[in-house]
Design a protein around this motif. Structure first.
Motif, PDB file in Angstrom:
ATOM      1  N   LEU A 450       0.875  -1.167   0.000  1.00 27.31           N
ATOM      2  CA  LEU A 450       0.000   0.000   0.000  1.00 27.31           C
ATOM      3  C   LEU A 450       0.915   1.220   0.000  1.00 27.31           C
ATOM      4  CD1 LEU A 450      -3.083   0.597   2.368  1.00 27.31           C
ATOM      5  CD2 LEU A 450      -1.813   2.388   1.197  1.00 27.31           C
ATOM      6  N   THR A 451       0.866   1.998  -1.089  1.00 29.10           N
ATOM      7  CA  THR A 451       1.786   3.114  -1.276  1.00 29.10           C
ATOM      8  C   THR A 451       1.018   4.377  -1.616  1.00 29.10           C
ATOM      9  OG1 THR A 451       3.432   1.561  -2.144  1.00 29.10           O
ATOM     10  CG2 THR A 451       3.839   3.906  -2.505  1.00 29.10           C
ATOM     11  N   VAL A 452       1.307   5.452  -0.891  1.00 29.34           N
ATOM     12  CA  VAL A 452       0.726   6.766  -1.176  1.00 29.34           C
ATOM     13  C   VAL A 452       1.859   7.696  -1.602  1.00 29.34           C
ATOM     14  CG1 VAL A 452      -0.613   8.705  -0.295  1.00 29.34           C
ATOM     15  CG2 VAL A 452      -1.092   6.382   0.528  1.00 29.34           C
ATOM     16  N   ASN A 453       1.802   8.138  -2.856  1.00 26.30           N
ATOM     17  CA  ASN A 453       2.825   9.034  -3.391  1.00 26.30           C
ATOM     18  C   ASN A 453       2.344  10.459  -3.574  1.00 26.30           C
ATOM     19  OD1 ASN A 453       4.815   6.956  -3.709  1.00 26.30           O
ATOM     20  ND2 ASN A 453       3.713   6.261  -5.535  1.00 26.30           N
ATOM     21  N   GLY A 454       1.041  10.668  -3.602  1.00 26.72           N
ATOM     22  CA  GLY A 454       0.504  12.002  -3.838  1.00 26.72           C
ATOM     23  C   GLY A 454      -0.995  12.009  -3.674  1.00 26.72           C
ATOM     24  N   GLY A 455      -1.615  13.155  -4.015  1.00 27.26           N
ATOM     25  CA  GLY A 455      -3.054  13.291  -3.905  1.00 27.26           C
ATOM     26  C   GLY A 455      -3.491  13.650  -2.499  1.00 27.26           C
ATOM     27  N   THR A 456      -4.791  13.708  -2.315  1.00 25.45           N
ATOM     28  CA  THR A 456      -5.393  13.973  -1.008  1.00 25.45           C
ATOM     29  C   THR A 456      -6.276  12.795  -0.654  1.00 25.45           C
ATOM     30  OG1 THR A 456      -5.373  16.366  -1.358  1.00 25.45           O
ATOM     31  CG2 THR A 456      -6.858  15.521   0.324  1.00 25.45           C
ATOM     32  N   LEU A 457      -5.955  12.136   0.452  1.00 21.04           N
ATOM     33  CA  LEU A 457      -6.651  10.923   0.872  1.00 21.04           C
ATOM     34  C   LEU A 457      -7.266  11.149   2.248  1.00 21.04           C
ATOM     35  CD1 LEU A 457      -7.326   7.875   0.637  1.00 21.04           C
ATOM     36  CD2 LEU A 457      -5.052   7.417   1.586  1.00 21.04           C
ATOM     37  N   THR A 458      -8.587  10.987   2.341  1.00 27.81           N
ATOM     38  CA  THR A 458      -9.310  11.134   3.602  1.00 27.81           C
ATOM     39  C   THR A 458     -10.040   9.832   3.886  1.00 27.81           C
ATOM     40  OG1 THR A 458      -9.634  13.485   3.126  1.00 27.81           O
ATOM     41  CG2 THR A 458     -10.983  12.530   4.867  1.00 27.81           C
ATOM     42  N   VAL A 459      -9.795   9.251   5.057  1.00 29.19           N
ATOM     43  CA  VAL A 459     -10.334   7.929   5.379  1.00 29.19           C
ATOM     44  C   VAL A 459     -11.043   7.970   6.725  1.00 29.19           C
ATOM     45  CG1 VAL A 459      -9.759   5.523   5.853  1.00 29.19           C
ATOM     46  CG2 VAL A 459      -8.529   6.765   4.058  1.00 29.19           C
ATOM     47  N   ASN A 460     -12.235   7.392   6.771  1.00 31.96           N
ATOM     48  CA  ASN A 460     -12.980   7.205   8.014  1.00 31.96           C
ATOM     49  C   ASN A 460     -13.336   5.723   8.090  1.00 31.96           C
ATOM     50  OD1 ASN A 460     -14.689   7.164  10.185  1.00 31.96           O
ATOM     51  ND2 ASN A 460     -16.175   8.603   9.348  1.00 31.96           N
ATOM     52  N   ALA A 461     -12.597   4.987   8.934  1.00 29.31           N
ATOM     53  CA  ALA A 461     -12.746   3.540   8.976  1.00 29.31           C
ATOM     54  C   ALA A 461     -13.048   3.052  10.379  1.00 29.31           C
ATOM     55  CB  ALA A 461     -11.473   2.875   8.463  1.00 29.31           C
ATOM     56  N   SER A 462     -13.957   2.078  10.490  1.00 32.96           N
ATOM     57  CA  SER A 462     -14.211   1.443  11.781  1.00 32.96           C
ATOM     58  C   SER A 462     -13.203   0.348  12.064  1.00 32.96           C
ATOM     59  CB  SER A 462     -15.631   0.860  11.810  1.00 32.96           C
ATOM     60  OG  SER A 462     -16.584   1.902  11.779  1.00 32.96           O
ATOM     61  N   GLY A 463     -12.618  -0.241  11.001  1.00 34.98           N
ATOM     62  CA  GLY A 463     -11.523  -1.175  11.161  1.00 34.98           C
ATOM     63  C   GLY A 463     -10.210  -0.417  11.073  1.00 34.98           C
ATOM     64  N   ASP A 464      -9.204  -1.027  10.464  1.00 39.04           N
ATOM     65  CA  ASP A 464      -7.948  -0.320  10.255  1.00 39.04           C
ATOM     66  C   ASP A 464      -8.147   0.793   9.230  1.00 39.04           C
ATOM     67  OD1 ASP A 464      -6.549  -2.103  11.948  1.00 39.04           O
ATOM     68  OD2 ASP A 464      -6.328  -3.531  10.298  1.00 39.04           O
ATOM     69  N   GLY A 465      -7.513   1.926   9.469  1.00 40.45           N
ATOM     70  CA  GLY A 465      -7.614   3.012   8.493  1.00 40.45           C
ATOM     71  C   GLY A 465      -6.874   2.686   7.221  1.00 40.45           C
ATOM     72  N   LEU A 466      -5.545   2.547   7.314  1.00 35.06           N
ATOM     73  CA  LEU A 466      -4.709   2.076   6.215  1.00 35.06           C
ATOM     74  C   LEU A 466      -4.117   0.743   6.650  1.00 35.06           C
ATOM     75  CD1 LEU A 466      -2.766   5.319   5.150  1.00 35.06           C
ATOM     76  CD2 LEU A 466      -5.049   4.563   4.482  1.00 35.06           C
ATOM     77  N   ASP A 467      -4.356  -0.310   5.878  1.00 37.67           N
ATOM     78  CA  ASP A 467      -3.965  -1.658   6.285  1.00 37.67           C
ATOM     79  C   ASP A 467      -3.256  -2.349   5.131  1.00 37.67           C
ATOM     80  OD1 ASP A 467      -3.690  -4.100   7.510  1.00 37.67           O
ATOM     81  OD2 ASP A 467      -5.760  -4.721   7.147  1.00 37.67           O
ATOM     82  N   SER A 468      -2.114  -2.951   5.398  1.00 38.54           N
ATOM     83  CA  SER A 468      -1.412  -3.728   4.386  1.00 38.54           C
ATOM     84  C   SER A 468      -0.944  -5.034   4.997  1.00 38.54           C
ATOM     85  CB  SER A 468      -0.207  -2.961   3.841  1.00 38.54           C
ATOM     86  OG  SER A 468       0.557  -3.783   2.964  1.00 38.54           O
ATOM     87  N   ASN A 469      -1.162  -6.138   4.283  1.00 37.30           N
ATOM     88  CA  ASN A 469      -0.611  -7.415   4.713  1.00 37.30           C
ATOM     89  C   ASN A 469       0.879  -7.510   4.419  1.00 37.30           C
ATOM     90  OD1 ASN A 469      -3.181  -8.020   5.478  1.00 37.30           O
ATOM     91  ND2 ASN A 469      -3.401  -9.809   4.175  1.00 37.30           N
ATOM     92  N   GLY A 470       1.401  -6.487   3.734  1.00 36.95           N
ATOM     93  CA  GLY A 470       2.829  -6.375   3.494  1.00 36.95           C
ATOM     94  C   GLY A 470       3.311  -5.012   3.938  1.00 36.95           C
ATOM     95  N   ALA A 471       3.853  -4.237   2.998  1.00 30.24           N
ATOM     96  CA  ALA A 471       4.441  -2.940   3.317  1.00 30.24           C
ATOM     97  C   ALA A 471       3.414  -1.821   3.214  1.00 30.24           C
ATOM     98  CB  ALA A 471       5.606  -2.645   2.372  1.00 30.24           C
TER      99      ALA A 471
END
Length: 638
Positions: A450-471
């Motif tokens: 899961l990679t964020v390089n740019g843009g505008t990201l807004t997250v509202n999560a009841s579980g994990d917000g940003l989740d990766s089984n790897g990196a």
């Protein structure tokens, strides 16, 4: 974290060319007697692919305009619209007029009882009412037959009311201020062939004009072509017992207004060959209400312009999947998973480069069994499962994406955000990188990214917000994450290495599964214990009093984690909640303040303790603060 889903489907198409221009638009008002060639350039290979077809009258492309996207060069060569696909004024042409109320034989027209058969190329103007009859086109292999429907009504209780048995192409033209209707009762046959639609063509079929065509398909599909189905105009109102539009080779929509109410799929293309089985929408308005998939392609779906509105499977409330089974959450609220109820589904690739797409679906709103790319346009989805899901890669380059409700917002094995504006509301994970075949299970890093390089990201999560089984890697952009209120999930979570190397990051959530970046991050991060309620404004200020980052939290929190290029070692940073000082911390290295769980299976972490000093500062991109953004409002399952 939802259990991994691994695709085992073999794909027949892989996309190799990144296009910078593809000529697809335009509308000719008269027929041309010369051929034209339209070129589209591939940005990475500098190659040129011609989209013109054979020379001769009516064989020129109608071109002008551009569209970016990732598709195969073979498909590119087939995304062409010829002059005859568009409406042409027939008043100056030699035409054969057929009064369906009392049909008579004429040149190219045979009549047997209530069956009217057209046997040669030409333009045929149909009017009147044909009750319990059939119009058959049985012309030569190279013949083009145009049916002009002038307030015609065709009904049949024994077979397909309109049957294009043989021709090179059949064109249905709908003149201005006319309304025609085609109605069937049962699925017909011709020898061993089933005529599975009210309008059924064994050849290429185009629909154009500005008039209205109502198709009441009580037996099966609305309009089917066993080759390509093209729509360049008209108002089509289709109600079908099964699928609305079917083009076995392809369905291409350039203009017009299409309303589909289908008990099966809305639009479908079924061939699995590399140059077939795709759906292209490059203009017009398409409204679909389908009990199964809204749009389904055996290879790819490409949307470059127009307006697409889909409700599939009764919408997000039709089959709502919520929560995380690992931590006691609910799964599907229904048991019937035999029907596919996705909004837009592609077997190989789903690319959106422009236009407006709105989806309300019981299952994934946008789904690809391989790859998905969004490089433009506006997307709003509400899903009973994932908002955007790709079994392999999901890449956001540009555009606006709003996931109003979902189980998981965005999901793929490799999920990359390079640009755009993205708002996600999820009842489980906001963004989830999962599904790799080398995932090792809970606590073991997989090949997912899961990679964020740019843009505008807004997250509202009841579980994990940003989740990766790897990196999990944040290199740039602006990231606001409202994570869980319970301690079974975290604002940030990964089984591999978590690094923040740039960008502006603000996360609020619970503390029980707190994950902070590893020491090889290139940008400093501070995490503090800090409580607040839904609707509170969280603001981070430096020692000089300038605001580094702020946002309105959509739900309560006990931790605030933030990172910007302006955080430097030795400086103190203060968190304010609704203007009142709530916590402060001095940067002592790459990660300062509250402790995090670190990485289970990745590189060097900070399991259970504070990371060593390190990191590097930089220039803050938004040092003057400004009006705090509003995170998505709730975590409703709908």
């Amino acid at each position: 974290m939802k259990p991994n889903r691994l695709s085992t489907k073999k794909h027949t198409l892989r996309f190799a060319v990144i296009l910078s221009a593809l000529v697809l638009t335009g509308c000719a008002s008269t027929q041309s007697t010369t051929s034209s060639t339209s070129a589209s350039s591939a940005s990475s290979t500098a190659s040129t692919v011609s989209t013109s077809e054979e020379s001769g009258a009516d064989e020129t492309d109608s071109t002008g305009g551009a569209m970016n996207g990732t598709i195969g060069s073979v498909i590119e060569a087939n995304l062409s619209f010829k002059n005859k696909d568009f409406y042409i004024d027939y008043s100056t042409e030699d035409t054969v007029k057929i009064d369906l109320s009392a049909p008579k034989e004429a040149d190219g027209v045979k009549v047997s009882g209530s069956t009217v058969t057209i046997t040669k190329a030409g333009t045929y103007v149909l009017s009147g009412t044909l009750t319990d009859g059939q119009v058959i086109i049985d012309a030569g292999d190279e013949d083009d037959v145009r049916l002009v429907l002038e307030n015609a009504s065709i009904t049949c209780t024994t077979t397909a009311p309109v049957y294009a048995k043989n021709a090179d192409k059949v064109i249905i033209s709908l003149p201005e201020n006319t309304e025609s209707t085609v109605t069937d009762t049962v699925t017909g046959t011709d020898g061993n062939d089933e005529l599975t639609a009210a309008i059924f063509a064994k050849c290429d079929l185009s629909v154009n004009g500005t008039g209205t065509l109502n198709v009441n398909a009580n037996a099966n599909d609305g309009i089917t072509s066993e080759d390509k189905l093209k729509i360049t105009g008209g108002v089509l109102n289709i109600t079908s017992a099964d699928d609305g539009l079917v083009g076995k080779d392809a369905v291409l929509i350039k203009d017009g207004t299409v309303h589909i109410t289908a008990s099966g799929n809305g639009i479908k293309s079924t061939k699995s060959e590399t140059d077939k089985g795709y759906v292209y929408i490059g203009g017009g308005t398409v409204n679909i209400t389908a009990e199964q998939d809204g749009i389904q392609a055996e290879t790819s779906v490409l949307i470059s312009a127009g307006e697409v509105n889909v409700t599939a499977g009764g919408g997000a409330n039709g089959e709502q999947k919520t929560g995380n089974a690992m931590f006691g959450g609910a799964q599907s609220t229904t048991t019937d998973e035999t029907l596919s109820t996705k909004g837009i589904k592609a077997e190989a690739a789903l690319d959106i480069t422009g236009g407006t797409v709105t989806v309300d679906s019981a299952d994934d709103s946008l789904h690809s069994n391989d790859s998905m790319t969004v490089s433009g346009g506006g997307i709003t989805v509400k899903s009973g499962d994932d908002g955007l899901h790709a079994d392999n890669t999901l890449t956001i380059e540009d555009g606006t994406i709003v996931v109003e409700g979902s189980c998981e917002g965005l999901e793929a094995i490799d999920l990359t955000i390079n640009g755009g504006t993205i708002d996600v509301t999820a009842s489980d994970d906001g963004l989830n990188a999962a599904g790799s075949s080398v995932d090792g299970g809970f606590g073991t890093a997989g090949a997912d990214t899961l990679t964020v390089n740019g843009g505008t990201l807004t997250v509202n999560a009841s579980g994990d917000g940003l989740d990766s089984n790897g990196a999990l890697t944040i290199n740039g952009g602006t990231v606001y994450v409202s994570g869980p209120t319970g301690d079974g999930n975290g604002t940030f979570d990964c089984d591999g290495v978590f690094t923040i190397n740039g960008g502006v990051v603000l996360g609020t959530g619970s503390s029980g599964m707190l994950k902070t970046p590893t020491t090889d991050s290139k940008q400093n991060t501070i995490s503090v214990s800090c409580t607040g309620s839904a609707g509170d404004t969280v603001e981070v200020k430096g020692a000089d009093g300038n605001t580094l980052v702020s946002a309105v939290a959509p739900k309560s929190f006990t931790n605030v984690t933030f990172s910007t290029p302006d955080i430097t070692e030795g400086e103190t940073y203060t968190v304010y909640v609704n203007g009142t000082e709530a916590a402060s911390e001095t940067c002592s290295g790459v990660v300062s303040g509250a402790t995090g769980m670190g990485s289970f299976g990745g590189g060097p972490g900070n399991m259970g303790g504070r990371a060593p000093n390190g990191g590097m500062g930089g220039q803050m991109p938004n040092g003057n603060g400004g009006t705090p953004p509003q995170m998505p409002g709730n975590t409703s399952d709908t």
